[in-house]
Design a protein around this motif. Sequence first.
Motif, PDB file in Angstrom:
ATOM      1  N   TRP A 168       0.819  -1.213   0.000  1.00  0.00           N
ATOM      2  CA  TRP A 168       0.000   0.000   0.000  1.00  0.00           C
ATOM      3  C   TRP A 168       0.856   1.268   0.000  1.00  0.00           C
ATOM      4  O   TRP A 168       0.451   2.291  -0.563  1.00  0.00           O
ATOM      5  CB  TRP A 168      -0.971  -0.010   1.179  1.00  0.00           C
ATOM      6  N   ALA A 169       2.036   1.210   0.612  1.00  0.00           N
ATOM      7  CA  ALA A 169       2.952   2.346   0.510  1.00  0.00           C
ATOM      8  C   ALA A 169       3.322   2.582  -0.949  1.00  0.00           C
ATOM      9  O   ALA A 169       3.355   3.731  -1.422  1.00  0.00           O
ATOM     10  CB  ALA A 169       4.204   2.090   1.352  1.00  0.00           C
ATOM     11  N   ALA A 170       3.589   1.503  -1.687  1.00  0.00           N
ATOM     12  CA  ALA A 170       3.900   1.622  -3.114  1.00  0.00           C
ATOM     13  C   ALA A 170       2.708   2.161  -3.894  1.00  0.00           C
ATOM     14  O   ALA A 170       2.864   3.002  -4.794  1.00  0.00           O
ATOM     15  CB  ALA A 170       4.325   0.262  -3.665  1.00  0.00           C
ATOM     16  N   ALA A 171       1.501   1.704  -3.550  1.00  0.00           N
ATOM     17  CA  ALA A 171       0.303   2.156  -4.259  1.00  0.00           C
ATOM     18  C   ALA A 171       0.075   3.654  -4.050  1.00  0.00           C
ATOM     19  O   ALA A 171      -0.232   4.389  -5.002  1.00  0.00           O
ATOM     20  CB  ALA A 171      -0.913   1.363  -3.790  1.00  0.00           C
ATOM     21  N   PHE A 172       0.231   4.117  -2.811  1.00  0.00           N
ATOM     22  CA  PHE A 172       0.055   5.549  -2.539  1.00  0.00           C
ATOM     23  C   PHE A 172       1.130   6.374  -3.226  1.00  0.00           C
ATOM     24  O   PHE A 172       0.852   7.478  -3.738  1.00  0.00           O
ATOM     25  CB  PHE A 172       0.078   5.809  -1.033  1.00  0.00           C
ATOM     26  N   GLU A 173       2.341   5.857  -3.260  1.00  0.00           N
ATOM     27  CA  GLU A 173       3.425   6.602  -3.922  1.00  0.00           C
ATOM     28  C   GLU A 173       3.209   6.656  -5.424  1.00  0.00           C
ATOM     29  O   GLU A 173       3.529   7.657  -6.064  1.00  0.00           O
ATOM     30  CB  GLU A 173       4.768   5.953  -3.587  1.00  0.00           C
TER      31      GLU A 173
END
Length: 511
Positions: A168-173
């Motif tokens: 999810w960190a990757a998705a938000f970034e």
Amino acid sequence: MPPADAAAATASRPNPATAPEGGRFARVLGLPWPAILLALLALATLIGFFVYPMYPNYDSYYSLIWGREILHGHLPSFDEYQSPTEHPLAVAFGALLSILGRHGDRVMVFCTLASFVVLCAGIYQVGRRAFTPLVGLAAAAILCTRFDFPFLAARAYIDIPYLAFVVWAAAFELAKPRRGGVVWWLLAAAGLMRPEAWLIIGIYFLWMCSGELGADHPDAATRWRRWAKYAAWAAIGPFVWVLTDFVVTGHPFFSLQHTTGLAEELGRTKGLAEVPEATRRFFLNLAKAPVLYAGIAGFLASLVLVPRRVLMPLALWLIGTGTFVLVGIAGLSVIDRYLLVPTLMVMVFAGFTLAGWTTLRPGWWVRKVWAIVAFGVIVYGGVFTATRVNFHNFDAELRLRGNSHRSLVQLLDRPEVRAGMRCGPVSTPNHKLIPDTRWILDASPKQVIARADDRQSDRIKQGVSIFVVDRGALLRQALVADTDDPFDNVPLPGFHRRAFTSYYAAYVRCR
């Protein structure tokens, strides 16, 4: 270039920004189909939670025990016989769940299963934002069919919520580059669960700092203040981990030393020469051959068609694989779970193999051919899975894990066993049953010991001895490693059977 040739070139050029979101199939009953599929997955997961009453694995039970020790005002017993490496956030979560008493273990399993649903949603978002919605859906579907992942969730492995934080960190970034904020929170939480996240957050720190450079950016003083804030975020994981080790054990690097020693004792270390073969084997075990080959093909295709959109999945694959190699070089445990992050990125690229045609403009013949071939690959994958996965074994394994734990609870709750505890400690064949037994009995480290522990040779001569009598449980809890002594599961002279269930027997000796 002639007008006709220019039009053809434009038609063949990938344009993800204008890729269809699903056309007439985008909504069902007024709802977007990804949301419907996610709801169905959540429902299936909830049903599975009740159909297969599972319990936490070895490491997660220790997190519950350590959390309970903290609530009781004691320092957690990190350095007990073959105890796993502690994870600060898992211990804190265990402390919260231990308030619920014995039911805390089942709640931990429920939360991990919920994390798996969140992880699937995160993989969809990464695939959607990096490429197209259909690529994201294909990647999420592949994840659901890699049974190692839901099995980890059913056993409350910390890896599943850790993966959810990272994905999810990757998705938000991907949605907003150099976003900070929620990305920092997610990566910091991941860094409190697994040290592999420290490399990810360290690279994100460099990425954020690089965004502050240039003439159009803040003055030097403001830039340094922001860099200091970024550094503080990146340091949360290592700082809390070292502080926890120091407070509990007096050694700031206890976790590193303990993990190294335990890896050598369990035979999980690999030399540098063995790491490449271990990497290949673990990728095949986790992703399976068709998905791995589809991932390679999808990576090459996306590198040609949409090279800039490859960066995030490729970066996570490189970081995850690089971390695995460094772990092997450092002499730490080399196990397949350390390749879970790059395996997820393989699934994203495999999703591109199946649905990357949606990055092409409609009407081009290559798009139609690709879609037809992808459909054939899906059929092949379904046949491959159906012919090679033994669902009976999967069902039997889940039932064995759940039934054996409930059988242990029944045994330890017997009055004869409780009375025998007054005569001495409860002993188990090796370390495998120690956390389950301690959790059920709410016992201290001195009250539950392993007969395989040479330091306990005098104490195991009295008290309660637990023996595994079921063949399946025997291979998972008493004869796990080549170093396990079969005689540790044989009663010593003077012990008499006082209670038994279908999986275990309890023998007691009082002097």
